[in-house]
Design an enzyme around this catalytic site. Sequence first.
Site, PDB file in Angstrom:
ATOM      1  N   HIS A  14       0.775  -1.150  -0.072  1.00 50.60           N
ATOM      2  CA  HIS A  14       0.000  -0.018   0.053  1.00 50.60           C
ATOM      3  C   HIS A  14       0.917   1.298  -0.121  1.00 50.60           C
ATOM      4  CE1 HIS A  14      -3.871  -1.649   0.408  1.00 50.60           C
ATOM      5  NE2 HIS A  14      -3.575  -2.580   1.258  1.00 50.60           N
ATOM      6  N   HIS A  43       2.568   1.895  -3.211  1.00 49.97           N
ATOM      7  CA  HIS A  43       1.642   2.478  -4.088  1.00 49.97           C
ATOM      8  C   HIS A  43       1.367   3.923  -4.048  1.00 49.97           C
ATOM      9  CE1 HIS A  43      -1.807   3.066  -6.923  1.00 49.97           C
ATOM     10  NE2 HIS A  43      -2.546   3.584  -5.611  1.00 49.97           N
ATOM     11  N   GLU A  44       0.842   4.240  -2.857  1.00 43.26           N
ATOM     12  CA  GLU A  44       0.519   5.661  -2.424  1.00 43.26           C
ATOM     13  C   GLU A  44       1.748   6.733  -2.590  1.00 43.26           C
ATOM     14  OE1 GLU A  44      -2.271   6.606  -1.586  1.00 43.26           O
ATOM     15  OE2 GLU A  44      -3.294   4.652  -1.208  1.00 43.26           O
ATOM     16  N   SER A  45       2.785   6.368  -2.482  1.00 40.74           N
ATOM     17  CA  SER A  45       4.232   7.253  -2.548  1.00 40.74           C
ATOM     18  C   SER A  45       4.711   7.179  -4.092  1.00 40.74           C
ATOM     19  CB  SER A  45       5.063   7.008  -1.480  1.00 40.74           C
ATOM     20  OG  SER A  45       5.520   5.569  -1.538  1.00 40.74           O
ATOM     21  N   ARG A  85      -1.447  -1.016  -7.482  1.00 40.14           N
ATOM     22  CA  ARG A  85      -1.322  -1.456  -6.105  1.00 40.14           C
ATOM     23  C   ARG A  85      -1.088  -2.981  -6.055  1.00 40.14           C
ATOM     24  NH1 ARG A  85      -3.264   1.505  -1.902  1.00 40.14           N
ATOM     25  NH2 ARG A  85      -4.691   2.925  -2.887  1.00 40.14           N
TER      26      ARG A  85
END
Length: 703
Positions: free
Chosen positions: A73, A76-78, A242
């Site tokens: 996670h 993916h977010e960064s 993701r």
Amino acid sequence: MTTHADCTAAGLGFFTDAIFNALAPSAVTPPYSYAGLCTAIKGWNDDVANAGNQIFPGTEADKRAELAAFLGHTLHESGDFVYPRETSQCGSTTTYLGETYCVLAGTSYSTYCSTSHTTDSNPPGCNCGAVAKDNTAGGFRADDMFFGRGPMQLSWNYNYYAAGDALGVDLCANPELVAESDAVAWGTAIWFWMTSTGAVYNGPTSHDYVTDSGSFGGSLFVINGGLECTASPPSPDSIVSRLNNYCEAANALGAGLLGFGDCTNLQTVFDSCVAGGTCTACNGITPAPTPVPTTGQPTDPPTSPPTQSPTTPAPTPVPTTGQPSKAPTPPPTQSPTTPVPTEAPTTSQPTQPPTPSPTQSPTQAPTTQVVVPGTLTFTPADCTANWENEEAVLKSVIEGVACAGSNDLIKTCAVEIISVTCTDTARLRRRGLQTSTLEVTYRVVIDAICSLSGCDGNAQGIQAVADAVYDGVVADLNAAINTFVAALGAASTDLAAVLTTAVATGDFDPVLAPVLEFLSDFYPDWVWGFRDNDNQAPAYMKLTGIWYETTLDACCERFYGWDVFTCLGNSGADTSGLATNMWRVNYEDLTCVQDCPESSSTTCGGHANSWETLFDSAEDCCEGKLWWANQAACVGESTETAVTVSGSEEWYVSWDTGGKCVKDCPVGAANCGGLAESWENLYTSADQCCERLWWIEREDCTD
């Protein structure tokens, strides 16, 4: 290849800097350092406030599984730990005096600051005063905004406040710390993982979904369920990215994949993604079922798969004595722990910003709005002046009186100018008399705090608060009548000239609190359950009306969606006809039970919670959730059907006997060691099995 001391102390000795660097070869530091992550993990677990909420608990297999999900996670977010800040927080940017300012264009961009959350509200949030447009600079100072930052893209002022409070850092004063400090950045990601429940008030966290239910899908539901669960457009690319990040982390850590339930369609997207060759990092990895429980609590799904064998490592040389003091660990069946992902990261930046997390509490501090309408009349006045241009001065002076009191009941106070009218009496002017009048119509809008005066119960209580606030404000305005002319003159030289001989008078209308009545609707009672209107709804519900639903079902679905049946039962509804009779796992007894009231049948285990996976049959449930158990025995015990389980008669290593080869059959017959678990390696002969125990003499290998 080294392991940081803090990761070792947290039981993550397998998580090396080489694994981190392979997953994120372009990681930007600060804040995305391997050492910073290890320090934040240990810091969270060492904090006494988190004694009952430790990250990465359980066996090594549990730790690998949760760490893979967490890294998937956050990668993916960064954007593979490349972007400390959200990449699309501004429509455009401008620079003023060496600092970056956001130019927000249209409705797609936000300051990420909820004005209803302040340091004094419940729940609290950072005050929005600093997040203001600088007209000289032409935008909002970026460092003051609460847009997404860090590994989990922390967003919104209430999350910055809560995360800072948990970490002991003032993120309201300096939100940029999340993008600039390793410890703070990783700390906020861990805080979100361990505490946020997403769109479901008081529901499971991402950590809960992974450790209790073995569900990667549930963790996604918490983090970005609004965009990616249901797993379909508008964000399919984001989901594919993701999934690849998650599979890369699982490969690098030697962790099997968790389940994809609890996020609608995610399993389907995963299957088609792998089949279509888009999720290349996921090839050859089979989603791992829910781990074996380590506790007997009925509401806690298992936290770890069974260990494959004893934890003492196998001796590398041939033993010099008759046998080693402890039996060695057989090779694990999981993927190797070498830190090389099967694919390079597939994205250069996050394709979707994270969903802002809802507040942890369902309601704001109870308030009632009090409106004090008033009129100021100035006689005589010069109607040749441009009075409309003076509204800001009029507002400021009236607000300075009406909102300057110290009444504890007042939470917020503002003045709105309704109209400014100057009337010339022409007949009198022909006689040489100046009798023109200036009339200023305004209203004072006040949020009054109900809880300080006990107005939760009924309309009379609300009116009492309104009257108390009204009386105080009107008294202040009346007391200032004789000074209004002087105050306006001091604020504006133009007004001083046209009000030289004016006298002010005031008029106020009685206030009426807008109490709404809902005679047949249902509202949530946060303490006792859910009930219809009994004139006991709190004031804030009556005043807004947004908390009411016309049916009990709708009320329970909306406010208690994660436990609808309990809500209905607490509200007096008959839930017996709502059973699905489908099957769900019962980890306390390691069986499957049906979704129906326990009193209905001996195979019923009560109504299932919304996050529990339901199966059409006991066979499907045993296979899906209790995969490590003997399937025939699981189905027989679940359905209360007598079964005869004989085993395969093949051989496996039994560590319970100190390291011997036994047969897969019920204990009692010769060489039988009980039924083999599903993870055991089976051998067709005793000789083949004993080859695994090469340090033991052949005659000692079997009974």
